[in-house]
Design a protein around this motif. Structure first.
Motif, PDB file in Angstrom:
ATOM      1  N   SER A   2       3.406  -3.398  -5.100  1.00 53.43           N
ATOM      2  CA  SER A   2       2.111  -4.081  -5.118  1.00 53.43           C
ATOM      3  C   SER A   2       0.972  -3.119  -5.464  1.00 53.43           C
ATOM      4  O   SER A   2       0.815  -2.064  -4.844  1.00 53.43           O
ATOM      5  CB  SER A   2       1.841  -4.728  -3.756  1.00 53.43           C
ATOM      6  OG  SER A   2       0.652  -5.477  -3.798  1.00 53.43           O
ATOM      7  N   GLY A   3       0.182  -3.484  -6.488  1.00 52.16           N
ATOM      8  CA  GLY A   3      -0.986  -2.693  -6.865  1.00 52.16           C
ATOM      9  C   GLY A   3      -0.697  -1.455  -7.692  1.00 52.16           C
ATOM     10  O   GLY A   3      -1.612  -0.730  -8.069  1.00 52.16           O
ATOM     11  N   ARG A   4       0.566  -1.204  -8.004  1.00 54.41           N
ATOM     12  CA  ARG A   4       0.932   0.004  -8.765  1.00 54.41           C
ATOM     13  C   ARG A   4       0.451  -0.101 -10.214  1.00 54.41           C
ATOM     14  O   ARG A   4       0.592  -1.138 -10.849  1.00 54.41           O
ATOM     15  CB  ARG A   4       2.454   0.165  -8.732  1.00 54.41           C
ATOM     16  CG  ARG A   4       2.994   1.348  -9.512  1.00 54.41           C
ATOM     17  CD  ARG A   4       4.513   1.330  -9.552  1.00 54.41           C
ATOM     18  NE  ARG A   4       5.093   1.653  -8.265  1.00 54.41           N
ATOM     19  CZ  ARG A   4       6.149   1.030  -7.732  1.00 54.41           C
ATOM     20  NH1 ARG A   4       6.733   0.033  -8.371  1.00 54.41           N
ATOM     21  NH2 ARG A   4       6.617   1.392  -6.557  1.00 54.41           N
ATOM     22  N   ASP A   5      -0.110   0.995 -10.738  1.00 53.63           N
ATOM     23  CA  ASP A   5      -0.529   1.014 -12.135  1.00 53.63           C
ATOM     24  C   ASP A   5       0.696   1.012 -13.053  1.00 53.63           C
ATOM     25  O   ASP A   5       1.758   1.527 -12.699  1.00 53.63           O
ATOM     26  CB  ASP A   5      -1.385   2.250 -12.436  1.00 53.63           C
ATOM     27  CG  ASP A   5      -2.772   2.151 -11.803  1.00 53.63           C
ATOM     28  OD1 ASP A   5      -3.237   1.016 -11.585  1.00 53.63           O
ATOM     29  OD2 ASP A   5      -3.376   3.203 -11.533  1.00 53.63           O
ATOM     30  N   TRP A   6       0.515   0.479 -14.254  1.00 55.30           N
ATOM     31  CA  TRP A   6       1.643   0.327 -15.184  1.00 55.30           C
ATOM     32  C   TRP A   6       2.284   1.663 -15.537  1.00 55.30           C
ATOM     33  O   TRP A   6       3.513   1.776 -15.660  1.00 55.30           O
ATOM     34  CB  TRP A   6       1.191  -0.388 -16.467  1.00 55.30           C
ATOM     35  CG  TRP A   6       0.302   0.441 -17.349  1.00 55.30           C
ATOM     36  CD1 TRP A   6      -1.057   0.495 -17.311  1.00 55.30           C
ATOM     37  CD2 TRP A   6       0.700   1.351 -18.379  1.00 55.30           C
ATOM     38  NE1 TRP A   6      -1.534   1.374 -18.255  1.00 55.30           N
ATOM     39  CE2 TRP A   6      -0.479   1.914 -18.931  1.00 55.30           C
ATOM     40  CE3 TRP A   6       1.934   1.741 -18.902  1.00 55.30           C
ATOM     41  CZ2 TRP A   6      -0.445   2.849 -19.969  1.00 55.30           C
ATOM     42  CZ3 TRP A   6       1.961   2.678 -19.932  1.00 55.30           C
ATOM     43  CH2 TRP A   6       0.789   3.218 -20.455  1.00 55.30           C
ATOM     44  N   ASN A   7       1.432   2.725 -15.703  1.00 54.98           N
ATOM     45  CA  ASN A   7       1.979   4.018 -16.129  1.00 54.98           C
ATOM     46  C   ASN A   7       2.795   4.683 -15.026  1.00 54.98           C
ATOM     47  O   ASN A   7       3.715   5.460 -15.294  1.00 54.98           O
ATOM     48  CB  ASN A   7       0.858   4.948 -16.616  1.00 54.98           C
ATOM     49  CG  ASN A   7      -0.218   5.153 -15.572  1.00 54.98           C
ATOM     50  OD1 ASN A   7      -0.727   4.201 -14.981  1.00 54.98           O
ATOM     51  ND2 ASN A   7      -0.583   6.394 -15.332  1.00 54.98           N
TER      52      ASN A   7
END
Length: 215
Positions: A124-129
């Motif tokens: 949850s909330g993790r950036d794509w990179n």
């Protein structure tokens, strides 16, 4: 012509397109794929079977960042895979009510519910990179992400077919879901218009377009 639908209004250009991205891709760590004895998934069911193999081997099957746009991007590929290109266009481009309320759309949501079970608890909330980095490091097997993910692999000095694999999302071969980043230009006072023209000119120059899109 397709991009002009978004960047031309009333016969005048109002946005400067930077690129055209291709979205419906799978990115896979090759070492993990080899370890679990996986092969390229050709159908959605193949993909689920591959994710099951990763899970059984103790690897995070699907690297995902739980942000609206990332989940919507993945859902785009699922809808195209589930219903095909004509259904996708009727549902999402034409907003055809019958398509949006159809059994095919319900199945697309069911497939989304299936695939979402293969993420780790911290998605949850993790950036794509950061999700891409999980695949690069071998902490996860696969990410569903647009072609911009390749920049992360290249920056990490990884080689296609040696360190990572890239396939069309299963069931979408021959179709391209695309998006384009654009700089929108608003109606501004005269003393700011020269700056807008300078930005648009730089953005649309061949040297910038090439340099930006290679990275």
């Amino acid at each position: 012509a397709a991009l002009q639908k978004f960047s031309v209004y009333d016969g005048k250009w109002v946005a400067a397109p930077v690129n055209v991205h291709s979205v419906n891709w799978l990115w896979i760590n090759k070492a993990v794929m080899d370890k679990i004895g996986g092969t390229e998934p050709k159908t959605f069911d193949d993909l689920i079977a591959l994710l099951d193999k990763a899970k059984a081997a103790g690897v995070i099957p699907l690297a995902l960042g739980g942000q609206n746009w990332q989940e919507a991007t993945m859902f785009d590929s699922i809808v195209l895979s589930t219903g095909g290109p004509e259904f996708y266009k009727k549902a999402f481009n034409d907003l055809d009510e019958e398509s949006l309320k159809s059994e095919t759309m319900k199945k697309s949501f069911d497939n989304l519910a299936k695939i979402i079970q293969y993420v780790d608890p911290n998605f949850s909330g993790r950036d794509w990179n950061l999700a891409t980095a999980m695949v690069i490091k071998g902490d996860a097997l696969v990410q569903v992400m647009g072609d911009w993910a390749k920049g992360e692999f290249v920056a990490a000095k990884k080689t296609p077919d040696t360190d990572f694999l890239c396939y069309r999302f299963p069931g979408t071969d021959g179709s391209v879901i695309y998006n384009s980043d654009m700089f929108g230009m608003f109606n501004v006072p005269d003393d700011r218009k020269a700056a807008q023209v300078a930005l648009a000119t730089a953005t649309l120059s061949k040297s910038f377009q090439s340099a930006f899109n290679v990275v």
